[in-house]
Structures are given as structure tokens and as C-alpha cells.
Design a protein around this motif. Structure first.
Motif, short mmCIF file in Angstrom:
data_model
loop_
_atom_site.label_atom_id
_atom_site.label_comp_id
_atom_site.label_asym_id
_atom_site.label_seq_id
_atom_site.Cartn_x
_atom_site.Cartn_y
_atom_site.Cartn_z
N LEU A 110 0.84 -1.20 0.00
CA LEU A 110 0.00 0.00 0.00
C LEU A 110 0.87 1.25 0.00
CD1 LEU A 110 -2.92 -0.47 2.58
CD2 LEU A 110 -3.09 -0.34 0.09
N PRO A 111 0.63 2.20 -0.89
CA PRO A 111 1.28 3.51 -0.75
C PRO A 111 0.85 4.16 0.57
CG PRO A 111 0.33 3.25 -2.94
CD PRO A 111 -0.19 2.11 -2.11
N GLN A 112 1.73 4.93 1.16
CA GLN A 112 1.42 5.50 2.46
C GLN A 112 0.21 6.43 2.42
OE1 GLN A 112 4.82 7.25 4.39
NE2 GLN A 112 3.77 7.55 6.34
N ASP A 113 0.03 7.16 1.32
CA ASP A 113 -1.12 8.06 1.26
C ASP A 113 -2.43 7.28 1.17
OD1 ASP A 113 -0.57 7.20 -1.36
OD2 ASP A 113 -1.30 9.04 -2.26
N ILE A 114 -2.42 6.11 0.53
CA ILE A 114 -3.61 5.27 0.48
C ILE A 114 -3.92 4.72 1.88
CG2 ILE A 114 -4.60 3.14 -0.44
CD1 ILE A 114 -4.55 5.33 -2.50
N LEU A 171 -12.49 -4.76 6.56
CA LEU A 171 -11.32 -4.86 5.69
C LEU A 171 -10.21 -3.92 6.16
CD1 LEU A 171 -13.05 -5.11 2.21
CD2 LEU A 171 -12.26 -6.96 3.70
N LYS A 172 -10.57 -2.72 6.56
CA LYS A 172 -9.57 -1.78 7.08
C LYS A 172 -8.87 -2.35 8.31
CE LYS A 172 -11.05 2.53 7.36
NZ LYS A 172 -11.97 3.69 7.49
N SER A 173 -9.60 -3.15 9.10
CA SER A 173 -9.01 -3.70 10.33
C SER A 173 -7.90 -4.69 10.05
CB SER A 173 -10.10 -4.36 11.18
OG SER A 173 -10.47 -5.64 10.67
N VAL A 174 -7.82 -5.21 8.82
CA VAL A 174 -6.73 -6.13 8.45
C VAL A 174 -5.82 -5.51 7.39
CG1 VAL A 174 -7.97 -8.21 9.13
CG2 VAL A 174 -8.19 -7.37 6.78
N GLY A 175 -5.79 -4.19 7.33
CA GLY A 175 -4.84 -3.50 6.48
C GLY A 175 -5.21 -3.42 5.01
N ILE A 176 -6.48 -3.58 4.69
CA ILE A 176 -6.95 -3.47 3.31
C ILE A 176 -7.67 -2.14 3.13
CG2 ILE A 176 -8.56 -4.42 1.60
CD1 ILE A 176 -7.90 -7.19 2.73
N ALA A 177 -7.26 -1.37 2.14
CA ALA A 177 -7.86 -0.07 1.89
C ALA A 177 -9.24 -0.24 1.28
CB ALA A 177 -6.96 0.75 0.96
N ALA A 178 -10.25 0.36 1.92
CA ALA A 178 -11.62 0.20 1.46
C ALA A 178 -12.39 1.49 1.67
CB ALA A 178 -12.31 -0.95 2.21
N ARG A 179 -13.38 1.71 0.81
CA ARG A 179 -14.20 2.92 0.92
C ARG A 179 -15.62 2.61 0.46
NH1 ARG A 179 -11.45 6.57 -3.97
NH2 ARG A 179 -12.19 5.33 -5.74
N GLU A 198 -15.67 -0.19 -2.42
CA GLU A 198 -14.55 -0.36 -3.33
C GLU A 198 -13.31 -0.74 -2.53
OE1 GLU A 198 -15.61 2.56 -7.10
OE2 GLU A 198 -14.09 3.21 -5.66
N VAL A 199 -12.48 -1.57 -3.11
CA VAL A 199 -11.25 -2.05 -2.48
C VAL A 199 -10.08 -1.68 -3.37
CG1 VAL A 199 -9.96 -4.11 -1.77
CG2 VAL A 199 -12.42 -3.96 -1.32
N TYR A 200 -9.03 -1.16 -2.76
CA TYR A 200 -7.82 -0.81 -3.50
C TYR A 200 -6.97 -2.05 -3.70
CZ TYR A 200 -3.46 1.57 -4.76
OH TYR A 200 -2.32 1.99 -5.41
N LEU A 201 -6.58 -2.30 -4.95
CA LEU A 201 -5.74 -3.45 -5.29
C LEU A 201 -4.32 -2.97 -5.54
CD1 LEU A 201 -8.20 -5.24 -7.76
CD2 LEU A 201 -7.92 -5.62 -5.29
N PRO A 202 -3.41 -3.22 -4.60
CA PRO A 202 -2.03 -2.71 -4.74
C PRO A 202 -1.33 -3.20 -6.00
CG PRO A 202 -2.42 -3.45 -2.50
CD PRO A 202 -3.60 -3.90 -3.31
N GLU A 203 -1.66 -4.42 -6.44
CA GLU A 203 -0.95 -4.97 -7.59
C GLU A 203 -1.26 -4.21 -8.88
OE1 GLU A 203 -4.47 -7.82 -6.71
OE2 GLU A 203 -3.05 -6.56 -5.62
N THR A 204 -2.42 -3.55 -8.95
CA THR A 204 -2.78 -2.80 -10.15
C THR A 204 -2.87 -1.29 -9.91
OG1 THR A 204 -5.16 -3.01 -9.75
CG2 THR A 204 -4.09 -4.77 -11.02
N GLY A 205 -2.98 -0.90 -8.64
CA GLY A 205 -3.18 0.51 -8.32
C GLY A 205 -4.57 1.00 -8.66
#
Length: 317
Positions: A102-106, A206-214, A234-241
Motif C-alpha cells: 500500500l502507498p502511504q497516502d492510500i 477490511l480496514k481492520s486487516v490492512g486493506i484499503a476500502a471505501r 470499493e477495495v484498492y488493489l495494490p498490484e494494479t493501483g
């Protein structure tokens, strides 16, 4: 503004032992950019949250854990759900290998944040973190949890039932509950919510296990408010950005992050007449307001305009 130091060690267990090994030291946090000291990561996230508080949270900033001056810590009165939750989120960021890209800003905007829209501010993170830890700890050894999509799908299949999550109630879908029931604690206590409530609870899990979600959705199908609204995540996928979307299982079962067309609403019919779509943010400089169908005159929740993405993806279904 006083910046409080990150807790070095959390007393909250956050789940499975990850076989992957970070290259960061024990007092560092791994992001896509590399290793960052935990103290620096905490202060950067603290500053981001503090500088983007909506007006109602500015009024209650001390209750959330943001303080302009040092006061004696008497009987826990300096504690706040935002800052305690921030420490727990850093535990997860250190723990789970799927979070390390994960990028730090995400991380700051979509993991460390304590709320999505204007739901009640509640201390959800310890309880939900315990539940997701239970789910991951009890996963059969054959369960594939190697990717973000794997983890999202597995948590979505398990978290709605007390026997697998340890939460106080099963959670089901019940229409027309927002704004009566949509913060995560109310959803758990009542045992039901409509699309907004189950989406917020799912995103928080999802946020509780380090997954970016909105939270994402439309305030009006086909541009007509009488046609109703809908929310999902929506979930952020680090492999694709990129961001992928799905519903919480009580609102729509059998969905994946990889196939837009397996959602009941992703169709040309629902896209007709220029249906607009938005995702929630915390960055007050986004330049876009997230329209809340239950509070349309409130333009303080930042958002992303996702209309072009959904119109393109769903008109192909």
C-alpha cells in the motif's frame, strides 16, 4: 497542535501469523515506498486526519483524540477513537504482508481513517479487529489468503455470522434503515442494516486487516431520486493501483472483485439516463462532494466522481 507518539506495542491481538517476512525493523512500518519509522507513520497519519476533519469532528476533536495542548491523562480522558484506532491500524500494517504494497497516502486515507461519511463516530476498531482476527485465525489451512482479493472474499463469507466471527449478532440486510442504523456498532447491535450500513461495516472489517476500502454508490438510479439509491464498497488493489467493487454479502452474495458484471446493478439498464456514481474520501481537498441520499444538503463529505468508470464497466455487461 500536539502530536502524540504512537504506541510501541498494541495489547490487541490482530490475527494470523503471516509466513512472509518484512525487511523492516520492529519499530518500522512497511509501505510501498519502503520502511518508515512507526512514530513517523503515526504522526503523518495523525496530521492527515487532523487537517481534514469535517466541521462536526472539529467541534469534537478532543473526544476523537486530537489535542492542542498537553493535559494530564486522567482516567483515560485523553483517549480518543481516532488516535487509538490509528495505533491499531499501524499494528495491522506491520502484520499483514498484503498491506505492505500500500502507498502511504492510500493507507492514511483508506485504512487509518475512523469513518467513511457522516455516520456516528464509535469505537469500532477494537471489536471488529477481534472479529476479523478470529476469522483469519480459524481459517482452514487450505484457505488461500495470498492476495487482497482472497482475503476480501473470505472475510465477506465469514463475518456476518456469530459462529464464525464471534460478533454479538448475525447481520442481515433490511431495507430502508439509513439514517436510523448505519454506523458499524448500531448495525451489530440491531443485527441488520440496509446497503449503507452493511457496506460501512464491511469496509471497516477490511480496514481492520490492512486493506484499503471505501464506501461507493449512487444517490439516484437513472438520475431520478424516486428510483432510489444504493451503496457498496470499493477495495484498492495494490498490484494494479486500481479500485474494484463488490457488495457486502447480506446485500449481494456470490460477487467477486474481478468481474463487474456479477453485481445485479451493473447493467446498461441501471446506467441509463446518466446515473452518477461517487466514492467517499477523507481528503477535504478532493474538490468533489460525496452526495449522501439521506442528507443531500450536506456537502462536507469529500468524494471521488466515479461516474465514468461505472458507466464504462457496466454498459459492457
Amino acid at each position: 497542535m500536539v502530536r502524540f507518539t504512537a504506541l510501541a506495542i498494541s495489547t490487541l491481538s490482530i490475527g494470523i501469523s503471516d509466513a512472509a517476512q518484512t525487511s523492516c525493523a520492529s519499530d518500522e512500518v512497511q509501505f510501498a515506498e519502503g520502511c518508515v519509522s512507526r512514530t513517523s507513520a503515526y504522526q503523518s497519519a495523525y496530521d492527515f486526519l487532523y487537517s481534514n476533519l469535517p466541521s462536526w469532528d472539529k467541534t469534537n476533536k478532543q473526544s476523537l483524540g486530537f489535542h492542542d495542548s498537553v493535559t494530564p491523562d486522567t482516567d483515560g480522558l485523553d483517549d480518543g477513537i481516532a488516535t487509538l484506532g490509528l495505533n491499531i491500524s499501524l499494528d495491522a500494517q506491520q502484520k499483514f504482508s498484503w498491506a505492505w504494497d500500500l502507498p502511504q497516502d492510500i493507507y492514511q486515507e483508506y485504512v487509518a481513517t475512523y469513518a467513511h461519511v457522516n455516520e456516528a463516530r464509535v469505537d469500532w476498531r477494537p471489536i471488529i479487529t477481534t472479529a476479523t482476527s478470529t476469522i483469519l485465525d480459524n481459517a482452514p489451512s487450505t484457505t488461500d489468503l495470498s492476495t487482497v482479493e482472497d482475503v476480501v472474499s473470505y472475510i465477506n463469507s465469514q463475518m456476518w455470522h456469530t459462529e464464525t466471527s464471534g460478533l454479538i449478532n448475525n447481520v442481515t440486510f433490511k431495507s430502508s434503515q439509513t439514517p436510523l442504523i448505519y454506523d458499524p456498532m448500531s448495525t451489530l447491535v440491531y443485527g441488520y442494516a440496509s446497503c449503507t450500513g452493511v457496506s460501512i461495516l464491511f469496509a471497516d472489517a477490511l480496514k481492520s486487516v490492512g486493506i484499503a476500502a471505501r464506501v461507493s454508490g449512487t444517490p439516484a438510479w437513472n438520475g431520478a431520486y424516486e428510483n432510489g439509491n444504493h451503496n457498496w464498497i470499493e477495495v484498492y488493489l495494490p498490484e494494479t493501483g486500481e479500485w474494484a467493487f463488490m457488495e457486502a454479502a447480506p446485500a449481494g452474495g456470490g460477487e467477486t472483485l474481478s468481474n463487474p458484471c456479477d453485481k445485479w446493478f451493473c447493467s446498461p439498464t441501471k446506467m441509463a439516463n446518466g446515473t452518477q456514481f461517487f466514492s467517499s474520501r477523507f481528503d477535504s481537498n478532493s474538490g468533489v462532494a460525496y452526495p449522501m441520499a439521506w442528507d443531500l444538503e450536506n456537502l462536507e463529505v469529500p468524494g471521488d466522481d466515479r461516474t465514468a468508470y461505472y458507466q464504462d464497466a457496466c454498459n459492457k455487461c
